[in-house]
Design a protein around this motif. Structure first.
Motif, PDB file in Angstrom:
ATOM      1  N   UNK A 106       0.801  -1.220   0.000  1.00 37.03           N
ATOM      2  CA  UNK A 106       0.000   0.000   0.000  1.00 37.03           C
ATOM      3  C   UNK A 106       0.837   1.275   0.000  1.00 37.03           C
ATOM      4  N   UNK A 107       2.154   1.155  -0.025  1.00 33.51           N
ATOM      5  CA  UNK A 107       3.016   2.316   0.114  1.00 33.51           C
ATOM      6  C   UNK A 107       3.239   3.110  -1.158  1.00 33.51           C
ATOM      7  N   UNK A 108       3.772   4.303  -0.975  1.00 35.03           N
ATOM      8  CA  UNK A 108       4.106   5.162  -2.125  1.00 35.03           C
ATOM      9  C   UNK A 108       5.092   4.489  -3.063  1.00 35.03           C
ATOM     10  N   UNK A 109       6.150   3.900  -2.486  1.00 36.81           N
ATOM     11  CA  UNK A 109       7.153   3.245  -3.320  1.00 36.81           C
ATOM     12  C   UNK A 109       6.562   2.051  -4.058  1.00 36.81           C
ATOM     13  N   UNK A 110       5.737   1.265  -3.367  1.00 40.49           N
ATOM     14  CA  UNK A 110       5.102   0.107  -3.995  1.00 40.49           C
ATOM     15  C   UNK A 110       4.187   0.537  -5.129  1.00 40.49           C
ATOM     16  N   UNK A 111       3.465   1.640  -4.927  1.00 37.38           N
ATOM     17  CA  UNK A 111       2.561   2.113  -5.974  1.00 37.38           C
ATOM     18  C   UNK A 111       3.296   2.586  -7.207  1.00 37.38           C
ATOM     19  N   UNK A 112       4.397   3.327  -7.003  1.00 35.54           N
ATOM     20  CA  UNK A 112       5.194   3.789  -8.138  1.00 35.54           C
ATOM     21  C   UNK A 112       5.844   2.599  -8.845  1.00 35.54           C
ATOM     22  N   UNK A 113       6.358   1.646  -8.068  1.00 39.33           N
ATOM     23  CA  UNK A 113       6.970   0.453  -8.655  1.00 39.33           C
ATOM     24  C   UNK A 113       5.945  -0.345  -9.453  1.00 39.33           C
ATOM     25  N   UNK A 115       3.271   0.860 -10.942  1.00 35.10           N
ATOM     26  CA  UNK A 115       2.979   1.591 -12.169  1.00 35.10           C
ATOM     27  C   UNK A 115       4.030   1.378 -13.239  1.00 35.10           C
ATOM     28  N   UNK A 116       5.276   1.206 -12.797  1.00 29.99           N
ATOM     29  CA  UNK A 116       6.383   0.970 -13.729  1.00 29.99           C
ATOM     30  C   UNK A 116       6.496  -0.502 -14.134  1.00 29.99           C
ATOM     31  N   UNK A 117       5.782  -1.365 -13.424  1.00 30.92           N
ATOM     32  CA  UNK A 117       5.840  -2.796 -13.724  1.00 30.92           C
ATOM     33  C   UNK A 117       7.088  -3.476 -13.217  1.00 30.92           C
ATOM     34  N   UNK A 118       7.670  -2.977 -12.110  1.00 30.89           N
ATOM     35  CA  UNK A 118       8.919  -3.540 -11.605  1.00 30.89           C
ATOM     36  C   UNK A 118       8.707  -4.897 -10.936  1.00 30.89           C
ATOM     37  N   UNK A 119       9.590  -5.834 -11.226  1.00 30.61           N
ATOM     38  CA  UNK A 119       9.578  -7.157 -10.604  1.00 30.61           C
ATOM     39  C   UNK A 119      10.872  -7.367  -9.833  1.00 30.61           C
ATOM     40  N   UNK A 155       4.049   9.090 -17.961  1.00 30.80           N
ATOM     41  CA  UNK A 155       2.714   8.494 -17.994  1.00 30.80           C
ATOM     42  C   UNK A 155       2.306   7.996 -16.610  1.00 30.80           C
ATOM     43  N   UNK A 156       3.234   7.421 -15.883  1.00 30.09           N
ATOM     44  CA  UNK A 156       2.926   6.843 -14.575  1.00 30.09           C
ATOM     45  C   UNK A 156       2.592   7.918 -13.547  1.00 30.09           C
ATOM     46  N   UNK A 157       3.354   9.020 -13.527  1.00 30.61           N
ATOM     47  CA  UNK A 157       3.104  10.059 -12.522  1.00 30.61           C
ATOM     48  C   UNK A 157       2.165  11.149 -13.029  1.00 30.61           C
ATOM     49  N   UNK A 158       1.885  11.161 -14.318  1.00 27.91           N
ATOM     50  CA  UNK A 158       0.928  12.117 -14.864  1.00 27.91           C
ATOM     51  C   UNK A 158       1.412  13.546 -14.915  1.00 27.91           C
ATOM     52  N   UNK A 226       1.407  10.354  -4.190  1.00 33.78           N
ATOM     53  CA  UNK A 226      -0.052  10.160  -4.272  1.00 33.78           C
ATOM     54  C   UNK A 226      -0.425   8.692  -4.184  1.00 33.78           C
ATOM     55  N   UNK A 227       0.536   7.809  -4.513  1.00 31.57           N
ATOM     56  CA  UNK A 227       0.208   6.382  -4.651  1.00 31.57           C
ATOM     57  C   UNK A 227      -0.268   5.760  -3.343  1.00 31.57           C
ATOM     58  N   UNK A 228       0.434   6.030  -2.244  1.00 29.23           N
ATOM     59  CA  UNK A 228       0.041   5.463  -0.960  1.00 29.23           C
ATOM     60  C   UNK A 228      -1.367   5.860  -0.536  1.00 29.23           C
ATOM     61  N   UNK A 229      -1.685   7.159  -0.512  1.00 33.21           N
ATOM     62  CA  UNK A 229      -3.048   7.548  -0.158  1.00 33.21           C
ATOM     63  C   UNK A 229      -4.117   6.961  -1.087  1.00 33.21           C
ATOM     64  N   UNK A 230      -3.801   6.813  -2.374  1.00 33.57           N
ATOM     65  CA  UNK A 230      -4.757   6.206  -3.307  1.00 33.57           C
ATOM     66  C   UNK A 230      -4.954   4.727  -2.995  1.00 33.57           C
TER      67      UNK A 230
END
Length: 253
Positions: A106-113, A115-119, A155-158, A226-230
């Motif tokens: 649910x974190x900001x870093x997890x959300x950004x990752x 969006x980028x499709x990181x594995x 595209x990911x961060x808009x 924004x990713x964590x709060x979303x």
């Protein structure tokens, strides 16, 4: 849901006990006992509070709350107006800083990752487990040129981003830490990342990127957090059937 139950659930979900933070995590301003409508957002600004009042919300959950170390203890001026609006309208304010950066789902870093499709994600700090790390390292599905990567992150961060391409090496391994974490760029380079993404940039950051041969991207403090709060809003909505809205108060920083 009762306020105290929500407080316990959030503290448990976000593992607040694991973090030594710069501000108190959890309930910061007490409002109504019964929680029925929640607004989540990045920062507990006056604009966010006003929107929560407009939406008849009784609870606000943010990443950037109040009572930071080093700030004045006085509740005057802008701080008074914000807190007075919360108290007058019986609104609870919850804030989660580092816990909402680091959460692996649910974190900001997890959300950004995501969006980028990181594995193959690991913690940015050597020897630190992903769930305890502030920042992470992962791999893109395929190696991208600088131009391709720049388009993807926009595209990911808009929004437009600052992207310093230091050479023509393709980008596969990505390190990131949202917000004002430009200071972790050396760790990112030492971890073998091709690019380091954060929210902000300092003058020295570009020199470090060039000298340590790592691409650098400043994608916006607000935009990357924004990713964590979303994600938290969606989790609360689906898990507890609460009425939850993410409200984005635009900020170019």
């Amino acid at each position: 849901m009762k306020r105290e139950k929500l407080n316990k659930e959030l503290n448990a979900i976000l593992n607040v006990h694991q973090f030594k933070d710069y501000a108190p995590n959890g309930l910061q301003v007490e409002g109504t006992t019964d929680v029925k409508r929640i607004v989540t957002g990045v920062t507990a600004s006056q604009a966010l509070i006003d929107k929560a009042i407009e939406l008849n919300a009784d609870t606000i959950i943010v990443h950037h709350g109040y009572f930071w170390k080093g700030e004045s203890y006085s509740i005057t001026g802008m701080k008074y107006r914000r807190i007075a609006a919360l108290i007058k309208n019986d609104i609870n304010l919850f804030a989660y800083h580092l816990p909402l950066d680091a959460h692996p789902v649910l974190g900001n870093n997890a959300g950004l990752a995501g969006g980028l499709g990181l594995s193959n994600r690991i913690g940015l700090q050597r020897g630190v487990e992903l769930e305890d790390a502030i920042g992470l390292v992962g791999e893109l599905p395929e190696a991208l040129t600088g131009d391709q990567f720049s388009l993807l992150i926009k595209q990911v961060v808009g929004r437009d981003v600052l992207f310093e391409m230091v050479n023509d090496r393709k980008i596969k391994k990505v390190a990131l830490c949202t917000g004002g974490a430009q200071g972790y760029i050396e760790q990112a380079a030492e971890m073998g990342a091709d690019v380091y993404i954060t929210g902000e940039v300092s003058e020295k950051t570009i020199h470090i990127a060039r000298e340590m041969d790592i691409h650098f991207c400043a994608a916006g403090h607000h935009a990357t957090e924004r990713f964590g709060p979303m994600l938290l809003a969606e989790h609360l909505k689906s898990t507890y059937q609460l009425d939850v809205f993410f409200v984005d108060i635009d900020n170019p920083a």
